[in-house]
Every structure is written in C-alpha cells, then in structure tokens.
Design a protein around this motif. Structure first.
Motif, PDB file in Angstrom:
ATOM      1  N   ASP A  50       0.811  -1.221   0.000  1.00 50.43           N
ATOM      2  CA  ASP A  50       0.000   0.000   0.000  1.00 50.43           C
ATOM      3  C   ASP A  50       0.844   1.270   0.000  1.00 50.43           C
ATOM      4  OD1 ASP A  50      -2.448  -1.274  -0.107  1.00 50.43           O
ATOM      5  OD2 ASP A  50      -2.670  -1.349   2.074  1.00 50.43           O
ATOM      6  N   GLY A  51       2.017   1.222   0.618  1.00 55.49           N
ATOM      7  CA  GLY A  51       2.876   2.391   0.682  1.00 55.49           C
ATOM      8  C   GLY A  51       3.499   2.770  -0.661  1.00 55.49           C
ATOM      9  N   LEU A  52       3.461   1.849  -1.625  1.00 50.35           N
ATOM     10  CA  LEU A  52       4.031   2.115  -2.948  1.00 50.35           C
ATOM     11  C   LEU A  52       2.918   2.649  -3.845  1.00 50.35           C
ATOM     12  CD1 LEU A  52       6.263  -1.053  -3.283  1.00 50.35           C
ATOM     13  CD2 LEU A  52       6.958   1.256  -2.636  1.00 50.35           C
ATOM     14  N   LEU A  53       2.711   3.923  -3.763  1.00 47.65           N
ATOM     15  CA  LEU A  53       1.590   4.550  -4.454  1.00 47.65           C
ATOM     16  C   LEU A  53       1.822   4.696  -5.942  1.00 47.65           C
ATOM     17  CD1 LEU A  53       0.736   7.342  -1.876  1.00 47.65           C
ATOM     18  CD2 LEU A  53      -0.319   5.097  -2.120  1.00 47.65           C
ATOM     19  N   LEU A  54       0.754   4.543  -6.674  1.00 46.26           N
ATOM     20  CA  LEU A  54       0.725   4.832  -8.099  1.00 46.26           C
ATOM     21  C   LEU A  54       0.092   6.204  -8.266  1.00 46.26           C
ATOM     22  CD1 LEU A  54      -0.578   1.379  -9.258  1.00 46.26           C
ATOM     23  CD2 LEU A  54       1.677   2.309  -9.765  1.00 46.26           C
ATOM     24  N   ASP A  55       0.410   6.871  -9.342  1.00 46.41           N
ATOM     25  CA  ASP A  55      -0.150   8.190  -9.624  1.00 46.41           C
ATOM     26  C   ASP A  55      -1.666   8.058  -9.790  1.00 46.41           C
ATOM     27  OD1 ASP A  55      -1.120  10.460 -11.177  1.00 46.41           O
ATOM     28  OD2 ASP A  55       0.987  10.985 -11.473  1.00 46.41           O
ATOM     29  N   LEU A  56      -2.433   8.643  -8.862  1.00 47.16           N
ATOM     30  CA  LEU A  56      -3.888   8.516  -8.864  1.00 47.16           C
ATOM     31  C   LEU A  56      -4.498   9.064 -10.150  1.00 47.16           C
ATOM     32  CD1 LEU A  56      -6.458   7.649  -7.409  1.00 47.16           C
ATOM     33  CD2 LEU A  56      -6.499   9.901  -6.306  1.00 47.16           C
ATOM     34  N   GLU A  57      -4.004  10.187 -10.637  1.00 50.31           N
ATOM     35  CA  GLU A  57      -4.521  10.770 -11.878  1.00 50.31           C
ATOM     36  C   GLU A  57      -4.371   9.792 -13.042  1.00 50.31           C
ATOM     37  OE1 GLU A  57      -3.151  14.245 -14.946  1.00 50.31           O
ATOM     38  OE2 GLU A  57      -3.078  14.736 -12.811  1.00 50.31           O
ATOM     39  N   VAL A  58      -3.242   9.108 -13.099  1.00 51.47           N
ATOM     40  CA  VAL A  58      -2.990   8.139 -14.168  1.00 51.47           C
ATOM     41  C   VAL A  58      -3.917   6.938 -14.025  1.00 51.47           C
ATOM     42  CG1 VAL A  58      -1.256   6.615 -15.195  1.00 51.47           C
ATOM     43  CG2 VAL A  58      -0.627   8.921 -14.489  1.00 51.47           C
ATOM     44  N   LEU A  59      -4.128   6.479 -12.795  1.00 50.21           N
ATOM     45  CA  LEU A  59      -5.068   5.373 -12.574  1.00 50.21           C
ATOM     46  C   LEU A  59      -6.478   5.749 -13.027  1.00 50.21           C
ATOM     47  CD1 LEU A  59      -4.057   3.976  -9.061  1.00 50.21           C
ATOM     48  CD2 LEU A  59      -3.731   2.886 -11.285  1.00 50.21           C
ATOM     49  N   ILE A  60      -6.896   6.966 -12.714  1.00 47.16           N
ATOM     50  CA  ILE A  60      -8.230   7.433 -13.117  1.00 47.16           C
ATOM     51  C   ILE A  60      -8.333   7.477 -14.644  1.00 47.16           C
ATOM     52  CG2 ILE A  60      -9.762   9.453 -13.113  1.00 47.16           C
ATOM     53  CD1 ILE A  60      -8.768   9.928 -10.174  1.00 47.16           C
ATOM     54  N   GLU A  61      -7.295   8.005 -15.294  1.00 46.30           N
ATOM     55  CA  GLU A  61      -7.286   8.073 -16.766  1.00 46.30           C
ATOM     56  C   GLU A  61      -7.351   6.680 -17.379  1.00 46.30           C
ATOM     57  OE1 GLU A  61      -3.833  10.169 -18.179  1.00 46.30           O
ATOM     58  OE2 GLU A  61      -4.346  11.981 -17.059  1.00 46.30           O
TER      59      GLU A  61
END
Length: 134
Positions: free
Chosen positions: A113-124
């Motif tokens: 969970d601590g290794l975050l992905l770019d939320l904006e990119v996930l949404i796109e």
C-alpha cells in the motif's frame, strides 16, 4: 498438410530508449512481484506503462507496474484495469469465462500500500479502458 513459408526477413523497428532502466527501477521498487498475480520469476515480468508510451514517450515509475507477460497483454488490450479508489482489479466481462483471469476480478493489487501509483494516471487508465466496455 499445408506447409507455411519459413525463414527470415529484415525489419526496421523503433526501440524504446530507457526501457531497460525503467524495468530495473520497477524491479527495485516492487521486487519480483507481478502487481496482479504476486511473486513470480523475473523472466516473465514486464515493465508496463499505465499511460501509453507510444503517446507520452516517457518512463515514470509511479505510472508503471511490473506485470506478468499475459497480464501485461490484457492491460494493453483494454481487458483489465485498476479501480483507482481501492486499487482493485476490474476484468473485462469477456474474460469472466476464463477461470485463470476471472479470479482476479475484485482482487487488490499485489503491491504494498505504501508504494503509491499516480492517482490521476489510474483514473485516466480506468476511464479509457472501461469506456470501451459498453
């Protein structure tokens, strides 16, 4: 039985500059872990871009995942995506008849969970992929 042509042919291809470094950076970040299936041999792990490299021409670690080669192909052909808010997997309805892939539907990513992905990119990525599932 019909024989097929065989042999070789020369082709001109584009090579992604920095792809090896991108894969190494993802291996350093995630280890030998496919984001969908979990631990697996490095030989089957590929560096995947959530934003199409052909369009954006850049390697960004927070926009990438290590994926098993078959899973990578399913991501690239809009048959799998990630639900951005809870980081669970969405599987195209056409794959639900294949137990090997249907079992991943609703499963959380196999990365810390601590290794975050770019939320904006996930949404796109999610919007682009599921928009074609109508």
């Amino acid at each position: 039985m019909k024989s097929r042509k065989s042999g070789k042919r020369k082709v001109l291809v584009d090579v992604r500059i920095g792809q090896d470094g991108f894969r190494k950076d993802l291996l350093d970040r995630y280890g030998l872990v496919c984001a969908v299936t979990g631990e697996c041999p490095g030989e089957v792990l590929q560096a995947a871009h959530l934003r199409a490299f052909s369009k954006f021409q850049r390697h960004v670690v927070t926009e990438g995942l290590l994926l098993r080669s078959d899973i990578h192909r399913l991501f690239d052909t809009a048959r799998m995506t990630i639900e951005p808010r809870d980081r669970t997997l969405l599987v195209h309805p056409g794959l639900m008849g294949f137990a090997e892939y249907a079992r991943f539907a609703g499963q959380r990513l196999a990365i810390a969970d601590g290794l975050l992905l770019d939320l904006e990119v996930l949404i796109e990525h999610h919007a682009e992929v599921t928009g074609g599932w109508a």
